[in-house]
Scaffold this motif. Structure first.
Motif, PDB file in Angstrom:
ATOM      1  N   TYR A   1      41.394  45.425  53.137  1.00 21.52           N
ATOM      2  CA  TYR A   1      41.093  45.767  51.866  1.00 21.52           C
ATOM      3  C   TYR A   1      40.013  44.799  51.264  1.00 21.52           C
ATOM      4  O   TYR A   1      40.208  43.662  51.550  1.00 21.52           O
ATOM      5  N   ALA A   2      39.291  45.297  50.345  1.00 27.44           N
ATOM      6  CA  ALA A   2      38.299  44.539  49.607  1.00 27.44           C
ATOM      7  C   ALA A   2      38.950  43.259  48.903  1.00 27.44           C
ATOM      8  O   ALA A   2      38.172  42.337  48.841  1.00 27.44           O
ATOM      9  N   GLN A   3      40.232  43.568  48.253  1.00 23.14           N
ATOM     10  CA  GLN A   3      40.595  42.201  48.007  1.00 23.14           C
ATOM     11  C   GLN A   3      41.011  41.087  48.744  1.00 23.14           C
ATOM     12  O   GLN A   3      41.211  40.036  48.254  1.00 23.14           O
ATOM     13  N   ASP A   4      41.155  41.527  49.902  1.00 25.99           N
ATOM     14  CA  ASP A   4      41.267  40.612  51.140  1.00 25.99           C
ATOM     15  C   ASP A   4      40.310  40.114  51.859  1.00 25.99           C
ATOM     16  O   ASP A   4      40.343  38.877  52.453  1.00 25.99           O
TER      17      ASP A   4
ATOM     18  N   PRO B   1      33.123  40.635  41.045  1.00 31.71           N
ATOM     19  CA  PRO B   1      34.549  40.429  41.596  1.00 31.71           C
ATOM     20  C   PRO B   1      34.871  41.638  42.290  1.00 31.71           C
ATOM     21  O   PRO B   1      34.676  42.898  41.589  1.00 31.71           O
ATOM     22  N   ALA B   2      35.872  41.504  43.599  1.00 33.61           N
ATOM     23  CA  ALA B   2      36.367  42.666  43.897  1.00 33.61           C
ATOM     24  C   ALA B   2      37.161  43.411  43.306  1.00 33.61           C
ATOM     25  O   ALA B   2      38.018  43.065  42.682  1.00 33.61           O
TER      26      ALA B   2
ATOM     27  N   LYS C   1      36.804  50.213  40.454  1.00 39.23           N
ATOM     28  CA  LYS C   1      35.574  50.347  40.042  1.00 39.23           C
ATOM     29  C   LYS C   1      34.690  50.675  41.172  1.00 39.23           C
ATOM     30  O   LYS C   1      33.794  51.597  41.121  1.00 39.23           O
ATOM     31  N   ALA C   2      34.927  50.256  42.258  1.00 36.74           N
ATOM     32  CA  ALA C   2      34.262  50.733  43.534  1.00 36.74           C
ATOM     33  C   ALA C   2      34.461  52.197  43.762  1.00 36.74           C
ATOM     34  O   ALA C   2      33.380  52.886  43.986  1.00 36.74           O
ATOM     35  N   VAL C   3      35.651  52.802  43.523  1.00 37.89           N
ATOM     36  CA  VAL C   3      35.958  54.111  43.710  1.00 37.89           C
ATOM     37  C   VAL C   3      35.025  54.912  42.793  1.00 37.89           C
ATOM     38  O   VAL C   3      34.451  55.867  42.903  1.00 37.89           O
ATOM     39  N   TYR C   4      35.078  54.384  41.521  1.00 36.13           N
ATOM     40  CA  TYR C   4      34.376  55.013  40.586  1.00 36.13           C
ATOM     41  C   TYR C   4      33.150  55.407  40.446  1.00 36.13           C
ATOM     42  O   TYR C   4      32.439  56.318  40.444  1.00 36.13           O
ATOM     43  N   TRP C   5      32.338  53.988  41.138  1.00 37.47           N
ATOM     44  CA  TRP C   5      30.807  54.260  41.282  1.00 37.47           C
ATOM     45  C   TRP C   5      30.527  54.957  42.545  1.00 37.47           C
ATOM     46  O   TRP C   5      29.542  55.775  42.437  1.00 37.47           O
TER      47      TRP C   5
END
Length: 508
Positions: free
Chosen positions: A16-19, A78-79, A83-87
């Motif tokens: 996952y992007a957060q990790d 920042p990960a 927001k990633a999915v939105y764009w």
């Protein structure tokens, strides 16, 4: 009986992007490890964050996609998965092929959106039709598993071929797998490229023996060929060997002290790899690089079959038809051989052997337990847990599995860990038990993979996550676990759209 799933399956292992900045939607499925999320349009790579955001807000799909990817991997921003999915979705709405491809990956893995392989399929298909080689490959993959849409190997071959011609290396590897299967594609005139006529528009697998579990030791009487196969197998590089035995080849800290081929083989077998148990069984039966021991071979086949190896079950049944083997079993039992008792009783429990009564089978297992033969402890636990041959008794099952644990059984540890999680998901020990299951899955335990699938599906001791459930079910099902395959199909069917394209008519 479950037939092996075709090997060209998407596996859903994701960082996952957060990790991590390393995002992979398709974990290695024996030949495929591509980098996935990346900036496909470098013209925006040097733009400052505010300028990129400005262009995205103005409606530029390239900027929207780039901004989404940067949020996903935490590059310059920042990960932030939301927001990633939105764009990325904004770019998808403008039909940007690269955005459709990456959005398909998000859907397939349930990253920031609900898991939905059907919508992922449509996005892969659209991006592939627009000429994106990665998407052509992903579309082809989904045409091989008979879960999202009906399997169509001929169409998958065409897509892999297109992708390969565009230079996509994983597609080239996929074509090599087709070659190993002796696959002959069908052309538009309804004939194979070698000129033979076919009646079904979907080409069939001619010889699926490219997979480890399908290696046919019986196809030749030349023992030197078989010995050479095992020798070559054990001399593969450690990462390839780990993959073949179901171990996590990304993880360098599996605790394997002996990193030779034999060391990895034995480590995998001890941790519940049906593939490794099958190879050991066949080696013992034929005396290939090991001292011939047909009873020990049968014991390994029995354990492998219990864990899902259909080929091991075939070999067990074949052995039982051999009068010499049956006589040897009986002779060894007369001399109090615990391994022979386990094999004879285990075959009876499976319905392979009607020469002894249920009571005799139980007596053999109990006698073998008294001789500290660990597989008999596991087997008795299974019988009491399922109510086969005996009245169902959870406490007796636990008694035998704990006994096996004390003798160092990894399988018993896995069974007890899942039992504790399923019965007491809020226990203080749950985190420890889940960690044990994850480590065991990484170490090759197909049982742990199936159990983790159920944990993530039902939210037992972990947060419910259908995408992770599918990942673990798929890993276990691909290795022959029938329960995992049934669960995998059920998860797909629960959200299957009504459109004709997604109706599965040919079952495995």
């Amino acid at each position: 009986m479950l037939r092996k799933i075709f090997i060209l399956l998407i596996l859903t292992s994701i960082c996952y992007a957060q990790d991590s900045t390393r995002s992979e939607a398709f974990k290695d499925n024996r030949f495929y490890k591509p980098p996935i999320f990346k900036a496909k349009y470098p013209s925006y790579s040097l733009l400052a964050g505010y300028l990129l955001t400005t262009e995205a807000n103005r409606g530029d799909p390239f900027a929207q996609h780039e901004l989404g990817i940067r949020y996903l991997i935490g590059q310059g921003f920042p990960a932030d998965t939301v927001k990633a999915v939105y764009w990325i979705r904004k770019a998808v709405d403008q039909n940007l092929p690269s955005a459709r491809y990456n959005y398909g990956i998000l859907l397939y893995n349930g990253i920031g959106v609900p898991w939905n392989p059907f919508e992922a399929y449509l996005n892969f298909k659209s991006a592939g039709e627009a000429g994106l080689p990665e998407a052509q490959f992903a579309h082809g993959i989904l045409l091989t598993d008979n879960l999202t849409v009906n399997r169509n190997l001929n169409e998958a071959y065409k897509l892999f071929n297109k992708s390969a011609k565009a230079g996509f290396e994983p597609a080239k590897e996929a074509l090599k797998q087709f070659e190993k299967m002796n696959f002959v594609p069908v052309n538009e005139k309804g004939t194979k490229e070698n000129g033979s006529i076919v009646n079904d528009e979907t080409a069939k697998i001619i010889n699926p023996n490219f997979d480890l579990d399908f290696y046919d030791f019986d196809k030749t009487e030349n023992e030197k060929d078989n010995e050479q196969y095992v020798h070559d197998l054990l001399n593969k590089n450690s990462k390839e060997l780990k993959r073949m035995f179901g171990l996590d080849d990304f993880n360098e800290n599996l605790g394997i002290k002996d990193t030779t081929g034999f060391g990895i083989l034995n480590f995998a077998a001890e941790n519940g790899s049906p593939e490794a148990l099958y190879i050991i069984g066949k080696s013992l039966e034929r005396g290939i690089l090991m001292k011939e021991n047909i009873i020990a071979a049968a014991s390994n086949y029995l354990r492998a079959y219990r864990l899902g190896s259909f080929k091991a079950g075939e070999n067990l049944f074949r052995l039982l038809q051999d009068e010499k083997f049956s006589n040897l079993l009986k002779d060894r039992i007369k001399f109090g051989d615990a391994e022979a008792m386990y094999v004879w009783a285990g075959m009876a429990a499976l319905g392979y052997n009607s020469q002894i009564t249920e009571k005799q089978a139980l007596d053999f297992l109990r006698t073998a337990v008294s001789k500290n033969y660990v597989p008999s402890m596991i087997e008795l636990g299974l019988l009491y847990s399922s109510g086969s041959l005996v009245e169902k008794n959870r406490d007796r099952a636990v008694e035998y599995w704990k006994m096996a644990m004390e003798m160092g059984s990894k399988e018993a540890e896995v069974r007890m860990a899942f039992l504790n999680v399923s019965e007491n998901p809020n226990s203080l020990d749950t985190e420890k038990n889940i960690k044990l299951l994850i480590n065991s899955a990484n170490n090759g335990s197909v049982l742990a993979q199936a159990y983790l699938g159920l944990c993530y599906e039902k939210g037992l001791g972990v947060q419910e996550n259908k995408a992770l459930a599918v990942r673990y079910y798929r890993q276990a099902a691909q290795r022959g676990n029938q329960a995992a395959m049934n669960s995998l199909k059920r998860l797909y069917d629960e959200i299957r759209p009504n459109e004709e394209e997604f109706q599965i008519y040919e079952q495995d």
